[in-house]
Design an enzyme around this catalytic site. Structure first.
Site, mmCIF file in Angstrom:
data_model
loop_
_atom_site.group_PDB
_atom_site.id
_atom_site.type_symbol
_atom_site.label_atom_id
_atom_site.label_comp_id
_atom_site.label_asym_id
_atom_site.label_seq_id
_atom_site.Cartn_x
_atom_site.Cartn_y
_atom_site.Cartn_z
ATOM 1 N N ILE A 205 0.837 -1.193 0.021
ATOM 2 C CA ILE A 205 0.198 -0.238 0.142
ATOM 3 C C ILE A 205 0.824 1.239 -0.077
ATOM 4 O O ILE A 205 1.691 1.082 1.093
ATOM 5 C CB ILE A 205 -0.885 0.135 1.309
ATOM 6 C CG1 ILE A 205 -1.713 -1.207 1.440
ATOM 7 C CG2 ILE A 205 -1.845 1.356 1.313
ATOM 8 C CD1 ILE A 205 -2.865 -1.585 0.563
ATOM 9 N N HIS A 206 0.694 1.829 -1.063
ATOM 10 C CA HIS A 206 1.663 3.217 -1.073
ATOM 11 C C HIS A 206 0.909 4.579 -1.524
ATOM 12 O O HIS A 206 1.483 5.612 -1.523
ATOM 13 C CB HIS A 206 3.007 2.942 -1.590
ATOM 14 C CG HIS A 206 2.722 2.977 -3.030
ATOM 15 N ND1 HIS A 206 2.272 1.881 -3.971
ATOM 16 C CD2 HIS A 206 3.212 3.946 -4.190
ATOM 17 C CE1 HIS A 206 2.294 2.226 -5.163
ATOM 18 N NE2 HIS A 206 2.899 3.324 -5.290
#
Ligand code: UD1
Length: 364
Positions: A205-206
């Site tokens: 997740i970014h």
């Protein structure tokens, strides 16, 4: 003007796209120079991919580093212009949709140098994503647009781009997957985390839309906390995410025996985790494609995707941040009733060959 080709890489998702291209150029004895903008600079966001994928040392390293969008893009433009003025290549090749992509395309085009864009035409139709702006603008000025899936063709047509500039060549990242599969299998990184085959889910997740604001990041954590009650999670944490977990004091919320946090991983370690995982939860673009090709269930924590083929034919499901959708999909995955993927046209390991053939026939 020289006959030389410039290849541009800058950020992590670029490196797995330029590696097969460089390999093919070498095989065909075509001269090129490699420019690394330095958008990503940590060892595990950049150099590890050069080492894993056998990418040669860049001819120019622009060392731009992080900054606001304007600062980063402007810095790349200023530094890249100096290189182009000195060398005047015949063609520059940009890949993907990061700030380095649009910055270098814009500089080259204004100096009358042809631009090829690999992974052109993808659209999320979400202008809140910086990548969507980068993609649209790059495609408007590129001379040669290499597309991964047919949806890109209609997207480009709708934007008035003449189809004689567009070439359906397939997905170059798959060339890279194929080439590295054996090494990734041998790597057995998952065992070093005390994991067994399909006993865990892999998380990345970014995206700013998931991690830059506390409310969104808390929702992601809530989802992870639910999943870890069902199955172990391995989560290599991107620097942007790490920074925000710290800023919002949320690191402790991921401190659970069933959540394994790691630094960002090299290509081979990550691919090893992918091929042994039960499923993937992500907001990445490229991983939606890699998982679809590998027939691994993938849940995408976004409301849209610029890669619709991964939903139509691949293993991808968009779950936004909808808790109920997560529960249903996880249930299906764990009971082995989740959808299976199909073969995707021209994702066959031969994309770099197709691209270089077109470049040879039409440009050099
Ligand atoms: C960039 C791309 C995104 C891609 C992602 C993959 C743009 C607009 N975004 O986002 O499309 O999916 O790369 O990683 O180009 N940082 C480090 N070390 C590094 C690089 C960054 O610590 O080597 C930190 C910095 O604090 C920086 C933050 O991460 O401020 C974000 O980096 P940045 O390059 O601005 O964007 P990404 O989120 O990585």
């Amino acid at each position: 003007m020289t006959d030389e080709i410039f290849i541009i890489g800058g950020a992590r998702p670029n490196f797995m796209k330029i590696a097969p291209l460089i390999n093919e150029l070498k095989q065909e004895n075509i001269d090129f120079k490699l420019i690394h903008t330095g958008q990503h600079y940590d060892y595990n966001m950049s150099k590890v991919f050069f080492d894993n994928l056998g990418i040669p040392k860049p001819d120019y390293f622009l060392n731009v580093g992080s900054g606001s969008h304007a600062k980063q893009t402007a810095k790349i433009m200023i530094e890249f212009e100096k290189v182009i003025l000195k060398e005047t290549p015949k063609l520059i090749i940009v890949v993907g949709d990061v700030n380095s992509t649009i910055a270098c395309a814009l500089v080259a085009k204004k100096l009358f140098i042809e631009v090829a864009h690999i992974e052109a035409g993808l659209r999320s139709y979400d202008l809140m994503m910086p990548e969507e702006i980068n993609r649209k603008l790059t495609d408007q000025i590129a001379d040669y647009l290499f597309i991964t899936e047919k949806s890109a063709l209609s997207n480009l047509e709708n934007e008035g781009i003449n189809s004689n500039r567009v070439f359906f060549v397939g997905n170059i990242m798959i060339d890279n997957l194929d080439r590295n599969m054996e090494s990734a299998q041998k790597n057995e990184y998952y065992k070093s985390l005390n994991l067994t085959y399909q006993s865990y889910g892999l998380v990345t997740i970014h995206r700013p839309s998931n991690v830059d604001n506390i409310k969104d990041l808390k929702k992601v954590i809530e989802i992870l906390n639910y999943i870890q009650t069902k199955i172990k999670i391995v989560f290599p944490v991107h620097p942007r995410t790490q920074k925000n977990l710290k800023k919002f004091n949320l690191e402790k919320d991921l401190n659970k025996p069933n959540i394994i946090l790691t630094e960002p991983l090299g290509y081979l370690e990550f691919l090893n985790l992918m091929i042994n995982t039960k499923f993937i939860l992500t907001d990445s673009g490229g991983i939606q494609e890699e998982a679809s090709y590998l027939n691994i269930p993938i849940l995408t924590l976004r409301k849209n995707t610029e890669r619709p083929i991964t939903i139509e034919k691949g293993t991808n499901t968009l779950i936004g941040n909808d808790f109920n959708k997560v529960k249903v999909c996880i249930e299906e995955i764990l009971s082995n009733s989740y959808k299976k993927g199909q073969t995707i046209e021209k994702w066959d390991g031969k994309t770099s060959k197709r691209i270089i053939k077109i470049i040879k026939d039409k440009i050099i």
